[in-house]
Design an enzyme around this catalytic site. Structure first.
Site, mmCIF file in Angstrom:
data_model
loop_
_atom_site.group_PDB
_atom_site.id
_atom_site.type_symbol
_atom_site.label_atom_id
_atom_site.label_comp_id
_atom_site.label_asym_id
_atom_site.label_seq_id
_atom_site.Cartn_x
_atom_site.Cartn_y
_atom_site.Cartn_z
ATOM 1 N N LYS A 79 -23.918 6.667 -17.719
ATOM 2 C CA LYS A 79 -23.460 5.270 -17.862
ATOM 3 C C LYS A 79 -24.618 4.403 -18.338
ATOM 4 O O LYS A 79 -25.755 4.560 -17.861
ATOM 5 C CB LYS A 79 -22.939 4.780 -16.511
ATOM 6 C CG LYS A 79 -22.340 3.373 -16.546
ATOM 7 C CD LYS A 79 -21.841 2.973 -15.162
ATOM 8 C CE LYS A 79 -21.174 1.611 -15.148
ATOM 9 N NZ LYS A 79 -20.707 1.220 -13.807
ATOM 10 N N SER A 154 -15.920 -0.098 -13.522
ATOM 11 C CA SER A 154 -16.650 -0.370 -14.744
ATOM 12 C C SER A 154 -17.191 0.866 -15.445
ATOM 13 O O SER A 154 -17.566 0.789 -16.607
ATOM 14 C CB SER A 154 -17.809 -1.312 -14.441
ATOM 15 O OG SER A 154 -18.723 -0.685 -13.557
ATOM 16 N N SER A 178 -16.388 1.195 -8.922
ATOM 17 C CA SER A 178 -16.568 1.536 -10.341
ATOM 18 C C SER A 178 -16.727 3.009 -10.666
ATOM 19 O O SER A 178 -16.723 3.360 -11.840
ATOM 20 C CB SER A 178 -17.768 0.785 -10.911
ATOM 21 O OG SER A 178 -17.365 -0.512 -11.240
HETATM 22 N N1 GLN Z 1 -14.470 -3.973 -10.257
HETATM 23 C C1 GLN Z 1 -15.472 -4.397 -9.319
HETATM 24 C C2 GLN Z 1 -16.234 -5.572 -9.869
HETATM 25 O O1 GLN Z 1 -15.919 -5.990 -10.933
HETATM 26 C C3 GLN Z 1 -16.384 -3.273 -9.003
HETATM 27 C C4 GLN Z 1 -17.382 -3.047 -10.059
HETATM 28 C C5 GLN Z 1 -18.352 -1.993 -9.725
HETATM 29 O O2 GLN Z 1 -18.159 -1.232 -8.775
HETATM 30 N N2 GLN Z 1 -19.457 -1.997 -10.435
HETATM 31 O O3 GLN Z 1 -17.136 -6.066 -9.247
#
Ligand code: GLN
Length: 481
Positions: A79, A154, A178
């Site tokens: 990532k 994400s 994420s």
């Molecule tokens: N969807 C969550 C957010 O937008 C989690 C994102 C993540 O775990 N990096 O914060």
């Protein structure tokens, strides 16, 4: 033989038998990326030279009959929030467009030491803020199961790459879901270890008290093999835990009969899609057939988790992202005639809408006069959520829940409604706030053929049990329920 469809153990076997070379394995994946990634768009950038150099090193080891390290020749994707030396690392943001880290994240260094071949960097929501990968400043990634749908986020690129066999495994990051939510949307395994289990050194910070690095893979055994390599204390990350890492592969074989598994009633209420509910209920039934003792438990503060998460995460983000000032990290918007104007134009042009929204929310909840009402209150709620888990784990060894309330949604479906997007994390942020380990494993598909994920949580540092239970579920055909 299709080299892109093998497990880590199968690849190693082929290498050892000299049936294939690491170079051939890497090239097979790069070719598949060439063919398929123009549609899926999982990768932001490839690093073929680095991959082929590493593959050559593995082939030399085979040649010399040296013992092979545990991930020898395994093609992996990383990532783009995780630093790779000399390979641009953008966090999906314009503001880091030109940033080339002078060092590798600990997780990346450990993977390469273990023989993994890094193919490239995967797309993600900007600074890992989002649930669909649509917040990437570059382009959205698509779900390989249905190109009109999001891969989740994400870490959508890392999940899609593994789902579409562009990589055997990948690294993502999980702050509030994420890794687990995109794993669920893409039909792969995703693991968030206990907070501190995997070093965050070289992970671009979003919310430091919640950020985790963790693996995606197509089988639980493969995910365990990657976790094995990246887990453990790192003197470069003071929050990494000095807790021994068990032999996960050996743990997978232990029985699950008699394991007590809790079903938290708060995770099956309004907002849960009927097909997801039906599949997860089948999954729970399967755990019972495997000899687990199921019992209903309560995590009474669950309702407050989303609000609590979006206060704490944004507060930490507002502070972490202050470093992108136009002086460091290469990006500076032109035309400013004072220092303050330079900050304004650089941050104005460099950050996308969601990141700006979070910086503003976070700055607000930390500001004098609001700090007690929001940030401090949220910290207290976080403790209550933590205690919910600790109490539940006095009665049971693991918890089972849906990973996400729905299967993958359509591109564009939620982009105009941030709150709807935030609700995609409703079952995952709780575990993040409590710091417990979680995994998402495939649990069949919807009628439209979209993957559905089952989430398991275990006690702090009990990843071994989590993996064991997930593995037993997988072996029983749980992935195809
Ligand atoms: N969807 C969550 C957010 O937008 C989690 C994102 C993540 O775990 N990096 O914060």
């Amino acid at each position: 033989m299709d080299l892109t469809k093998l497990t880590i153990a199968e690849l190693q076997e082929q290498l050892r038998k000299r049936a294939v070379t690491a170079r051939e394995i890497a090239e097979a994946h790069l070719k598949r990326i060439d063919e398929r990634d123009p549609q899926v768009k999982a990768f932001l950038r490839l690093s073929p030279e680095r991959a082929l150099e590493q593959a050559a090193a593995i082939d030399r080891m085979v040649e010399k009959k040296q013992p092979l390290p545990p991930l020898a020749g395994v093609p992996m994707a990383i990532k783009d929030v995780i630093a790779t030396r000399d390979v641009p690392t953008t966090a999906g943001s314009r503001i880091l467009e030109k940033y080339r880290p002078p060092y590798d994240a600990t997780a990346v260094a450990r993977l390469e030491q273990a023989g993994a071949v890094i193919l490239g960097k995967t797309n993600c929501d900007e600074f890992a803020m989002g649930s669909s990968t649509e917040n990437s400043s570059y382009f959205p990634t698509r779900n390989p199961h249905d190109l009109e749908r999001v891969p989740g986020g994400s870490s959508g690129g890392s999940a899609a790459a593994v789902a579409d066999a562009l990589a055997v495994a990948s690294l993502g990051s999980d702050t509030g879901g994420s890794i687990r939510q995109p794993a669920s949307f893409c039909g792969v395994v995703g693991v968030m270890g206990t907070y501190g289990r995997v070093s965050r050194y070289g992970l671009i910070a979003f919310a430091s008290s919640l950020d985790h690095v963790g693996p995606f893979a197509r089988t639980v055994r493969d995910a365990a093999a990657v976790l094995q390599v990246v887990a453990g204390r790192d003197s470069n990350d003071s929050t990494s835990a000095d807790v021994p890492v068990p032999d996960y592969a050996a743990e997978l074989e232990k029985p699950v009969k008699g394991m007590k598994v809790g079903v938290p009633k708060e995770y099956f209420g309004a907002g849960l899609d009927a097909e997801v509910r039906a599949q997860v209920e089948k999954g729970i039934e399967r755990l019972r057939e495997l000899g687990c003792e199921l019992r209903e438990v309560s995590l009474p503060h669950t309702d407050y988790a989303i609000a609590c998460y979006y206060i704490i995460a944004t507060a930490e983000a507002s502070s972490n992202l202050a470093r992108y000032d136009g002086v460091r990290y290469a990006f500076r918007a032109p035309g400013a005639d004072s220092l303050e104007a330079m900050y304004h134009t650089t941050r104005g042009a460099g950050f996308g809408a969601e990141v700006k929204r979070r910086i503003m929310l976070g700055t607000y909840v930390l500001s004098a006069g609001y700090y007690e009402a929001y940030y401090l209150k949220a910290q207290k709620v976080r403790t209550l959520l933590y205690q919910d888990f600790v109490r539940a784990f006095e009665q049971v060894d693991a918890l089972v829940t849906p990973t996400a309330p729905t299967p993958a949604f359509k591109l564009g479906e939620k982009t105009n409604d941030p709150l709807q997007m935030y609700l995609a994390d409703i079952y995952t942020v709780t575990g993040s706030l409590a710091g417990v380990p979680g995994i998402s494993v495939p649990c069949g598909k919807s009628k439209a053929g979209l993957p559905i994920g089952l989430q398991l949580f275990a006690k702090h540092f009990d990843e071994a049990r989590l993996l064991r239970l997930a593995h037993a579920f997988e072996q029983s055909g749980g992935f195809d329920l």
